[in-house]
Each structure stands twice: as structure tokens, then as C-alpha cells.
Design an enzyme around this catalytic site. Sequence first.
Site, PDB file in Angstrom:
ATOM      1  N   LYS A 110       0.868  -1.192   0.000  1.00 11.73           N
ATOM      2  CA  LYS A 110       0.000   0.000   0.000  1.00 11.73           C
ATOM      3  C   LYS A 110       0.891   1.224   0.000  1.00 11.73           C
ATOM      4  O   LYS A 110       2.048   1.170   0.440  1.00 11.73           O
ATOM      5  CB  LYS A 110      -0.889  -0.005   1.244  1.00 11.73           C
ATOM      6  N   GLY A 222     -20.711   6.171   2.963  1.00 12.33           N
ATOM      7  CA  GLY A 222     -19.813   6.568   1.879  1.00 12.33           C
ATOM      8  C   GLY A 222     -20.587   6.795   0.598  1.00 12.33           C
ATOM      9  O   GLY A 222     -21.701   6.261   0.411  1.00 12.33           O
ATOM     10  N   GLY A 224     -18.480   7.214  -2.427  1.00  9.83           N
ATOM     11  CA  GLY A 224     -17.377   7.224  -3.390  1.00  9.83           C
ATOM     12  C   GLY A 224     -17.534   6.094  -4.394  1.00  9.83           C
ATOM     13  O   GLY A 224     -18.639   5.577  -4.596  1.00  9.83           O
ATOM     14  N   ASN A 225     -16.428   5.733  -5.006  1.00  9.12           N
ATOM     15  CA  ASN A 225     -16.445   4.732  -6.069  1.00  9.12           C
ATOM     16  C   ASN A 225     -17.053   3.402  -5.618  1.00  9.12           C
ATOM     17  O   ASN A 225     -17.874   2.803  -6.321  1.00  9.12           O
ATOM     18  CB  ASN A 225     -15.006   4.543  -6.576  1.00  9.12           C
TER      19      ASN A 225
HETATM   20  N1  GLU Z   1      -7.160  -0.002  -3.474  1.00  5.56           N
HETATM   21  C1  GLU Z   1      -7.935  -1.163  -3.744  1.00  5.56           C
HETATM   22  C2  GLU Z   1      -7.992  -2.075  -2.534  1.00  5.56           C
HETATM   23  O1  GLU Z   1      -7.833  -1.651  -1.411  1.00  5.56           O
HETATM   24  C3  GLU Z   1      -7.488  -1.861  -5.009  1.00  5.56           C
HETATM   25  C4  GLU Z   1      -6.052  -2.250  -5.006  1.00  5.56           C
HETATM   26  C5  GLU Z   1      -5.579  -2.693  -6.368  1.00  5.56           C
HETATM   27  O2  GLU Z   1      -6.351  -2.665  -7.300  1.00  5.56           O
HETATM   28  O3  GLU Z   1      -4.409  -3.063  -6.445  1.00  5.56           O
HETATM   29  O4  GLU Z   1      -8.244  -3.231  -2.651  1.00  5.56           O
END
Ligand code: GLU
Length: 431
Positions: A110, A222, A224-225
Site C-alpha cells: 500500500k 460513503g 465514493g467509487n
Molecule cells: N485499493 C484497492 C484495494 O484496497 C485496489 C487495489 C488494487 O487494485 O491493487 O483493494
Amino acid sequence: MSTTKDRVYNSFEMAQAQFDRVADFLELDSATRALLRDPLREYSFAIPIRMDDGSSRVFRGFRVQHNDARGPSKGGIRFHPQETMDTVRALGMWMTWKCAVVDIPLGGGKGGVICDPHNLSLREQEQICRGWIRQVASDVGPFKDVPAPDVMTSPQHMLWMLDEFETIHRNRLPGFITGKPVGMGGSLGRKEATGYGVVFTIREALKELGVRPEDTTASVQGFGNVAQYAIELYTQLGGKVVCVSCWDQKDQVSYAYRKASGVDLQELLGVTDRFGGIEQTRAAALDYERLPGDQWIDQDVDILIPSALENQINAETVLRIRPRVKLIAEGANGPTSPEADAVLKDRGIFVIPDFLANAGGVTCSYFEQVQSNMNFFWSRDEVLGKLDLKMTAAFEAVLDVAKTQNIPMRDAAYVIAVDRVAQACRDRGWV
Ligand code: GLU
């Protein structure tokens, strides 16, 4: 950070506490525990930017590679004013379990930047994206660590990052990053994938509970997306969302919007401001009742879908969940504290844990990476069909362990994921 009656804890402590319980259950040896309890590698760096007014500002950036035994590290980059290294560590660890539970050949990572994009011009955001890449360009890559969008980052941010990465490496490497715009290496279906994935798991959970989707109502935290596409598909299945909460940039608080006859996604999108917040007066004209933001949890509904940030269902808020709630699908990462989780377990509420419920995003990212590396792209139906199969299979595998071992879904998902990652570490001879 969440305050409970007896202690203050952060997301990483929460992730480690969850891991420790599974490590005990699986009787992991001390070396494997030590390896998986902390990230393999982490980077913290300065990103100096020339602002539009000519001044200079330095932002703080992070990348954590929690584990890559099963494949390159994978996970999003968040832009958030309250970002911390510990939040990124927690989210990186959860990515490892997420990729393992859906059985895709990727590890977990992350990233983040302490910033608020609402207060930055697009040019300044572009500088932050390029600066982030310059600091880690030799430590990430299509076969090492593959970033993606997350909270407050978009396909445009991903494209700037890809461009900087390719410029540095003097090559075209579209598999380096996912969540790219469609037509620039992005996959059809990626923007819907996380929210739709949440609903694929809700559909399966309702089958297990013997309830028809069209007989259920839901409240969503939320807008959002993840939340928007979860609302879209859940409504298509016949369910009724009666409450949505949303961050209000102007007032710097969140509000919940309730409509007993059912929230209409298109209607709400039509009264959304340029920051993605719902405009109060225009929503009121459409018969939406405005409530304090935390009241999404007090609703008399069958399903709660927390799809915002960490630590929202905690020792205090959990007590406000109504008796009618039978299912919680965690669209966000880490929305439930361990104390709250124990209460949900006692009450017999069926919880679809975050790293299973919201794994649709990274699963589709994996499909995007495959398509980018092949330079051959699939149709939206093909992508979403493959996504449904993968999410349904993962849900069934977790449910099977939950039933045979008589443990909650979260524990079952952890048992599968941690066991797979520990096995990969052993197979490689790391422990
Ligand atoms: N940010 C998204 C998650 O927490 C997607 C991560 C990704 O696509 O690599 O799962």
C-alpha cells in the site's frame, strides 16, 4: 484513530491483533509469525513540490511492501490528510490477505501521501504523483510492486504515475500500474469492480441466509467509487438502499441522506458537487432527509455496507446497530474494530469481512495487469463475468471453512489467506 472506552489503538495494531489470533489458531511457528506480522519492506520519503503560487512545499509519501511470496506486491495509493505510516502498514497487510483469499498470484502493499487533493490544483496533484514515483522508481515495477487507485486517487493519477515511471525507465511498461483510464491500458469494468464485487458477496450471503435480495433494505456509509457501484448493482438485484452518508467538503463533516422510498443513485449523482459531495438543498428538494453523518449506522435495515474509511464500527457505534440488521458487507478496508467484531459475533450478525467483500477491485486490477502485459483487452462482460466467478468461488471457499470449523467468516477468510501466504513463504525457504 478510534477511541474506545478503555484504549486508543491504530489500524496497524488492529491488523496485527487480527493476525495474532489466526497465527494462534494455525499454530504458526515464531519465525513465520515474525515474517508476516510486519512488512517485508517500507519506504518513507519527502516529495518536494513547486506550488502554483511559486512557493515550495514538501509532502510526505509512503510505500509499504508487506509480503510478495505469492507474487509482486499489489495495492493502492491513498491521498489523505490523516495518512500515517501505520495506516499504510495495516492496509498493506490487508492487501496480502486480500490477494491470497481470492487466490490471485500477487502479494500485498500500500502507498500514501499526506495531502488533501481538495486543496490542490490538478497541476500540483500531477507533481505529487510524479514526485512519488521518482522516490520509489527502482523499488516498484510490473514484476515487483504494482500500485493502483485508492481513497482520493483516480485513473488520471495512475496515468501520470505510469508516464513518470516509463520516462525514468525509457520503456513502455503498462503492467506497472492498474486502475488506468480505459483506452490507456485500463480495463473495462475496473471502475465498477469493487462495488460490484461487494454485491456479488452480498448476493451469495443472502442465499446462505435464505433471504431474497428484493426483500431487503440497506444503509451505506460513503458515496465514493465503492459505494456508488455497490448501490447500483444491489438496486438492480431488487434491494432498496434507504440511507447513504457522504463527506461534505464545505462543512468538513459528513451527512447522511435518507429516503424511505429508496435512494435513487442517478438522482443523487445529479445533485453531487465537484468534490463528489451531495448538495444539501438540491437533495432536500428531492425529498432526501438530511441527518448527522454517523446515523447511517442507526438505520432499521437488513444490511449495512460501510464503504468509507477504517474504524467506523467500533466499541461505541456497534451498540447502535438495530436488531433487524442481519448482514454487514465491509466495502471499506478495516471498518470494524476487534471489540466491535466480538459484539457482532455474539449477536450472530453475518459479516462479510473487508478483504473478501472488497476484493473485486484488486481482482479486476489483476485482470487489467494481465491484459496490459498481453496488450490485448477483453469486453466489459468478459471482465465482469470472470470477476463474478472469482468472487463467488472465494466466498464459497470461506463459507465452507466457516461452517466446517464453526468460526465466523472473518476468521475463516483469515485462516485461508494466512495459510496460503505462510505456505508460500515456507515453499520459498524463507522460514
Ligand atoms: N485499493 C484497492 C484495494 O484496497 C485496489 C487495489 C488494487 O487494485 O491493487 O483493494
